[in-house]
Design an enzyme around this catalytic site. Sequence first.
Site, PDB file in Angstrom:
ATOM      1  N   ARG A  14       0.803  -1.220   0.000  1.00 30.59           N
ATOM      2  CA  ARG A  14       0.000   0.000   0.000  1.00 30.59           C
ATOM      3  C   ARG A  14       0.845   1.283   0.000  1.00 30.59           C
ATOM      4  NH1 ARG A  14      -3.780  -1.421   4.905  1.00 30.59           N
ATOM      5  NH2 ARG A  14      -2.154  -2.999   5.240  1.00 30.59           N
ATOM      6  N   ASN A 382      39.299  28.770  -5.924  1.00 31.47           N
ATOM      7  CA  ASN A 382      39.967  27.650  -5.234  1.00 31.47           C
ATOM      8  C   ASN A 382      40.143  26.431  -6.121  1.00 31.47           C
ATOM      9  OD1 ASN A 382      37.123  27.374  -5.237  1.00 31.47           O
ATOM     10  ND2 ASN A 382      37.212  25.925  -3.542  1.00 31.47           N
TER      11      ASN A 382
END
Length: 454
Positions: A14, A382
């Site tokens: 279900r 970076n």
Amino acid sequence: MVAVAILAAGKGTRMKSDLPKVLHTLGGRSLVQRVIDSCHLIAPSRKLIIIGYEGEQVKQSFEHSSSLEFVEQREQLGTGHAIQQLLPHLQGFEGDLLVLNGDAPLLRPETLENLLQIHQKNNNAATLLTANLPNPKGYGRVFCDGNNQVSQIVEDRDCNAAQKQNNRVNGGIYCFNWSKLAEALPKLSTNNDQKEYYLTEVVDYLNPVMAVDVEDYYEINGINDRYQLSIANDILQDRIKKHWMSVGVTMIDADSITIDDTVTLAPDVILEPQTHLRGNTSIGAKSRIGPGSLVENSTIGEQVTALYSVIADSEIADNCRVGPYTHLRGEAKIEASCRIGNFVEIKKTQVGDKSNVAHLTYLGDATLGQEVNVGAGTITANYDGYRKHQTIIGDRTKTGANSVFVAPVTLGEEVTVAAGSVVTNDVPDHALVIARQRQRIIEDWKAKMAQKKS
Ligand code: UD1
Ligand code: CA
């Protein structure tokens, strides 16, 4: 000695999901993980998980837990059949077996401790957790004599009209004397509407069997579909918030706030609307989080404010002001009394005490000293496309607006960086760095251009 077995072999049709039911999450942990964690006060010597549907996936969800034993139930022929699979594994085991449903995630550790105590004190063959439900539909009904001695359990679909009137239900949580259960298990039949082996049938062969009512009947709530999952979430949130409010946390528009039960909050924390606290997060006294903030796996100190911000896997020390619209992630570490402001992203970077990073900045893989002032639009470059590199900025350095640091690069203490600089080389202490084209002025440019044209 106590062993725990968790029923987790069912598909959970279900749920309408590719994921096995017990792996759906509630407040940051899977249903089955929650059930396992609910045993922590009992400290069982063995934990057996009965798996079946997508068993490998269930197993893999516990990669880091070597204390679990997995028992396969190849065909799901009922809860009794599931427990029969334990027989070869628990041969010679002496002690009690606690059986838990993998889909009942709201069980409290104290409830299990109490159930086990009653079971042992009364020397029961079996003790089961029951509840009186206003709407018992779908649950097995438990029939007792006056002393909570169980005579029979009848599944909802097997009940006659009179039996359906009984609203005392089986929570699917049991303590068994293992050697007595082991004798009863082979006797189970499939004599019922579903033609399954029902674990509940063992009460016909065991004596004494006692029922213990749980005070808060939500604890036995089984999750069978997405609606019940959402209700369980509401119940859990309500429990968590009530607890934190009772120890001094203020929540403004509590319904719009979500808090995982792994979070810890200090007194006088104020949570503003639309704030979400997840995972291993802690927040220190008198901090004010939100409105509109998400904090995940992060440690926040005292008297911090974080407005409309996303903070993940990071640390913020006392007296910092964060946001609006700050994103801290990947081990950002902000030391005390910093100001981190609008549209700033900080990743794997340490920012020293009393520094300001107030506007439009990206800091990645950097270390900043104390009292650094980062100008608006400062960026650490970076990443060169292959690897990440470090930027180091010393105490009391001031970076100009729109400066770029091409890492790896180190700036000393009390450096001044001119606005618009692209800094590619290290800068010594106390220096001024200007790394940009000098401005040129060409006077009367318009007139000169007009002359050229004619
Ligand atoms: C069961 C009880 C019922 C009780 C209810 C409480 C039985 C026969 N009935 O019913 O009395 O009121 O729980 O929630 O036990 N499972 C397996 N293998 C199987 C069948 C089930 O591992 O072959 C697992 C399921 O994954 C689930 C648990 O056992 O976690 C319970 O099974 P479920 O089918 O949901 O039982 P209920 O019908 O709810
Ligand atoms: Ca169920």
